[in-house]
Design a protein around this motif. Structure first.
Motif, short mmCIF file in Angstrom:
data_model
loop_
_atom_site.label_atom_id
_atom_site.label_comp_id
_atom_site.label_asym_id
_atom_site.label_seq_id
_atom_site.Cartn_x
_atom_site.Cartn_y
_atom_site.Cartn_z
N LEU A 197 -2.81 -30.74 27.38
CA LEU A 197 -2.94 -31.19 28.67
C LEU A 197 -4.19 -31.42 29.20
O LEU A 197 -4.08 -32.23 30.17
N SER A 198 -5.30 -31.00 28.83
CA SER A 198 -6.54 -31.39 29.41
C SER A 198 -6.90 -32.78 28.79
O SER A 198 -7.92 -33.36 29.37
N ALA A 199 -6.48 -33.24 28.09
CA ALA A 199 -6.60 -34.59 27.58
C ALA A 199 -5.79 -35.95 28.25
O ALA A 199 -6.11 -36.81 28.24
N LEU A 200 -5.02 -35.35 29.25
CA LEU A 200 -4.10 -36.23 29.80
C LEU A 200 -4.84 -36.42 31.47
O LEU A 200 -5.56 -35.71 31.72
N GLU A 201 -4.46 -37.77 31.57
CA GLU A 201 -5.34 -38.03 33.15
C GLU A 201 -4.56 -37.32 34.14
O GLU A 201 -4.97 -37.01 35.19
N ARG A 202 -3.01 -37.51 34.16
CA ARG A 202 -2.13 -36.64 35.15
C ARG A 202 -1.49 -35.72 34.61
O ARG A 202 -0.40 -35.82 34.06
N PRO A 203 -2.14 -34.44 34.11
CA PRO A 203 -1.44 -33.58 33.35
C PRO A 203 -0.24 -32.84 33.83
O PRO A 203 0.68 -32.42 33.37
N TRP A 204 -0.07 -32.84 35.31
CA TRP A 204 1.12 -32.53 35.98
C TRP A 204 2.22 -33.17 35.93
O TRP A 204 3.58 -32.63 35.98
N GLU A 205 2.37 -34.33 35.15
CA GLU A 205 3.53 -35.01 34.86
C GLU A 205 3.94 -34.48 33.38
O GLU A 205 5.17 -34.93 32.89
N ASP A 206 3.28 -33.70 32.75
CA ASP A 206 3.81 -33.13 31.27
C ASP A 206 4.82 -32.04 31.60
O ASP A 206 4.46 -31.17 32.55
N GLU A 207 5.76 -31.94 30.86
CA GLU A 207 7.05 -31.03 31.23
C GLU A 207 6.41 -29.62 30.95
O GLU A 207 7.02 -28.50 31.31
#
Length: 724
Positions: A197-207
């Motif tokens: 999650l920390s590697a994602l630019e918009r982590p809130w979009e991850d399920e």
């Protein structure tokens, strides 16, 4: 603690349905238990007169062997040995330290030392868990899978948390300690999820974003939760950004007991913090329904769950744990952080009962049931479950529980306390490995008289490895060589130390008797005498003396003297013992054997005068038993007939003649067996008649010796040599 053992014979002793034929054949099954390692030998045997056996029954019968306990190997053996050190330290603390150093151990110090030792137990479990988890360590089969050691660690560490708090925290809230235990043993959410999650630019979009943040909050991982809430500063929803800005500081500043110097300060800070959470709830509830979805998920519901956790809403905690696939443990631990931050140890069982009514433990999972019983404060039932999980766990929990007065110290009808029953059960498991005999004895000796008697049986059956020769092609036994050189080394030394440590004098003497028999069989008479005297086995000493004297008849006087030469140091030791022992008949017989050997040694070396002196002293001082007088006289003939020297003094010759006359007189009155039995063995005819003929030779030699004395003017006294 009796157990039913089922043994399946392979290959089968008879075909299916053949029980009746087997019984009518006159046979039954017998079972023998090896006292060395508890292994079993099962074999058919007649249950009637062998002559009544059914004709045609096979003469050759199979022998089956089995073990009730599989001996520990590899990492398990290391684990057992490491833990035994902690066990020994605890026994020393409880049994020795209070009596020797009472001023150093206050009422609160013993529980704290016990706590440190139980932490060591848990650490050994953890180390073995890590070791057995590494694939490169698997050179051979493991006794237990890594998960087994993990279970041992979780149970023992939970016991430490619940029943052995640090000094000053006995009445402190327990929530933080339980949370630390839960996070250390059941890692959720996973590190991999956080990294992803920390590697994602918009982590809130991850399920998995909200489930990760919610679970991190539930586990008290405030920094992780706050980190991802701060990442929502780029979220398109203004309301979510604003709420996250308020929630992140609340998570970071969540009061925890360890942050405060007093519980009062903690309680005040917790109340103020709760007020801020209530304020956040009011703001959250005012967000319009239309702004509660960001197009990816209903963020408001997830956000509300996190706030509900902080509010300590019981129903939400339970629902979330069920949704996450967690169990009752996570609810109980979260309860002590969010629902009742001042929850104490003594109040925990009441909460656990309430939660278990809705979320019971898995009855097929021994670890889970053990955890629930620990939290319910039912130590006796804990031990019952722990014994099924691993006898090691039950034994060491019981050993720790008794001094804490968690279990009854009084013995039951078996004569054993609850602790002793579990310790001995574990010791029986250790007994399956004969190489662990010393540790087995240590555990048994901690269990009163019954355990000590069991330890005696173990100690008396440890192979002493005293044989000089090794198996064909193997190296020589250096320990056996050093023992023969006079050193106490190897297994014999270890047994001696163990017996001394546990004051098992009976077992030590028995082992010495066993060692003496080995040396006796090898004709190491000096060592045989030394170990027999150490065992205070005086009848055994008599048997050794008989064997030594038999060498005179079997091997001749020269070899006899050489074999006996090593006994003299043992005689010196015996004579230093109390007079009631040193003057015993067996010691005197040993003295005779040594003097008789010295007599023949001096003869063979040509020291005739010294030989004559020893012979006369044996008779004059009554060192020689009367059954050996005739032998001493007979062996002195060559000295009497020597033409070059006259080794006997007139007084010595008088002594010899007096003994000869007594033998002759007693024999004529029917006491021949008492005086002539040994000489008869030394003659060709091996009977009393041959012995009497030999004595005539002695009489003639004495007469000639007297004649020589007369010729040179030597007198045996005023009445002459024969004037008695």
């Amino acid at each position: 603690m009796s157990r039913n053992v089922s043994v399946r014979l392979n290959p089968p002793l008879f075909k299916e349905g053949g029980v009746d034929d087997f019984q009518t054949s006159g046979r039954t099954l017998s079972l023998v238990v090896s006292p060395r390692d508890g292994s079993l030998a099962i074999y058919p045997t007649p249950n009637t007169d062998p002559r009544n056996l059914k004709p045609g029954y096979p003469k050759s019968q199979p022998l089956y062997t089995a073990v009730e306990q599989r001996p520990p190997t590899s990492e398990r053996r290391t684990f057992v040995i490491d833990c035994s050190v902690v066990f020994a330290a605890l026994q020393n603390l409880l049994n020795v330290a209070p009596t020797k150093e009472p001023e150093l151990l206050g009422d609160n110090q013993i529980p704290q030392i016990i706590r440190k030792l139980t932490v060591d137990y848990g650490n050994f479990c953890k180390e073995c868990w890590a070791f057995s988890s590494r694939s490169e360590s698997r050179e051979g089969p493991l006794d237990s899978e890594p998960d087994h050691y993990r279970k041992l660690h979780t149970c023992f560490s939970l016991f430490t948390v619940l029943y052995l708090p640090e000094s000053g925290f006995e009445d402190a809230p327990i929530g933080d300690e339980l949370m630390e235990w839960l996070n250390a043993n059941y890692i959720e959410p996973s590190t991999e999820e956080g990294d992803h999650l920390s590697a994602l630019e918009r982590p809130w979009e991850d399920e998995n974003f909200w489930s990760y943040v919610t679970r991190a909050t539930l586990r008290g991982l405030s920094k992780a939760s706050a980190f991802f809430l701060e990442a929502l500063s780029k979220h398109p929803s203004e309301n979510l950004r604003r709420m996250s800005e308020h929630l992140a500081p609340l998570l970071k500043n969540h009061p925890r007991l360890h942050q405060f110097n007093s519980e009062r300060d903690f309680a005040i800070s917790s109340r103020r913090w709760k007020e801020k959470v209530k304020t956040l709830r009011l703001e959250l509830d005012h967000i319009p329904d239309g702004d509660r979805d960001d197009g990816f998920d209903d963020w408001w519901d997830h956000f509300s769950d996190i706030v509900s956790i902080l509010e300590g809403r019981e129903e939400v905690l339970k629902r979330l744990c069920v949704d996450f696939g967690s169990d009752w443990k996570e609810v109980c631990v979260a309860w002590g952080i969010f629902v009742d931050p001042r929850l104490r140890r003594q109040d925990l069982p009441e909460v656990v009962v309430q939660i278990l009514d809705e979320m019971p433990p898995d009855p097929t999972d021994l670890e889970d049931v053990t955890h629930s019983l620990l939290m319910l404060g039912k130590p006796t039932q804990v031990l019952s479950q722990a014994a099924q999980l691993d006898p090691w766990l039950a034994a060491h929990l019981a050993d720790t529980m008794e001094p804490l007065e968690l279990i009854d110290r009084d013995p039951d009808d078996s004569g054993l306390t609850l602790r002793q029953q579990y310790i001995l059960s574990y010791a029986e498991y250790l007994h399956s490995d004969p190489g662990l005999w010393r540790i087995t004895a240590d555990y048994m000796c901690s269990c009163g008289d019954i355990g000590k008697e069991m330890a005696d049986q173990v100690l008396m059956r440890v192979p002493l490895r005293l044989k000089l020769s090794s198996p064909p092609g193997g190296p020589p036994n250096d320990e056996a060589s050093r023992i023969r050189a006079g050193d106490l080394v190897g297994v014999l030394k270890e047994i001696n130390e163990t017996c001394h440590h546990h004051q098992r004098e009976r077992a030590r003497r028995a082992v010495c008797r066993i060692a003496a028999r080995t040396f006796l069989a090898e004709k190491e008479y000096g060592l045989a005498v030394a170990y027999t005297s150490s065992a205070e086995d005086w009848p055994g000493l008599g048997r050794i003396v008989n064997c030594v004297l038999d060498e005179y008849f079997e091997e001749g006087p020269v070899k006899f003297a050489r074999l006996v030469s090593k006994i003299e140091p043992s005689l010196q030791t015996l004579r230093k013992q109390p007079s009631s022992i040193a003057n015993g008949v067996f010691t005197y017989r040993l003295m005779f054997a040594i003097h008789f050997a010295d007599f023949h040694k001096q003869r063979s070396h040509g020291h005739l005068q010294e030989a004559a002196r020893v012979a006369a002293a044996m008779l004059k001082d009554e060192i020689a038993p009367k059954s050996w007088w005739a032998v001493v006289l007979s062996d002195s003939v060559d000295l009497l007939l020597n033409s070059e020297v006259m080794p006997f003094t007139p007084t010595d010759v008088s002594v010899l003649l007096h003994k000869l006359q007594e033998i002759t007189m007693r024999t004529s009155h029917g006491a021949g067996p008492d005086y002539l039995s040994m000489l008869a063995r030394a003659t060709k005819g091996k009977d009393e008649k041959s012995a009497l003929q030999r004595l005539q030779v002695v009489r003639l030699a004495l007469a000639k010796y007297y004649a020589r004395c007369t010729a040179i003017g030597v007198s045996g006294g005023p009445d002459g040599l024969f004037g008695y």
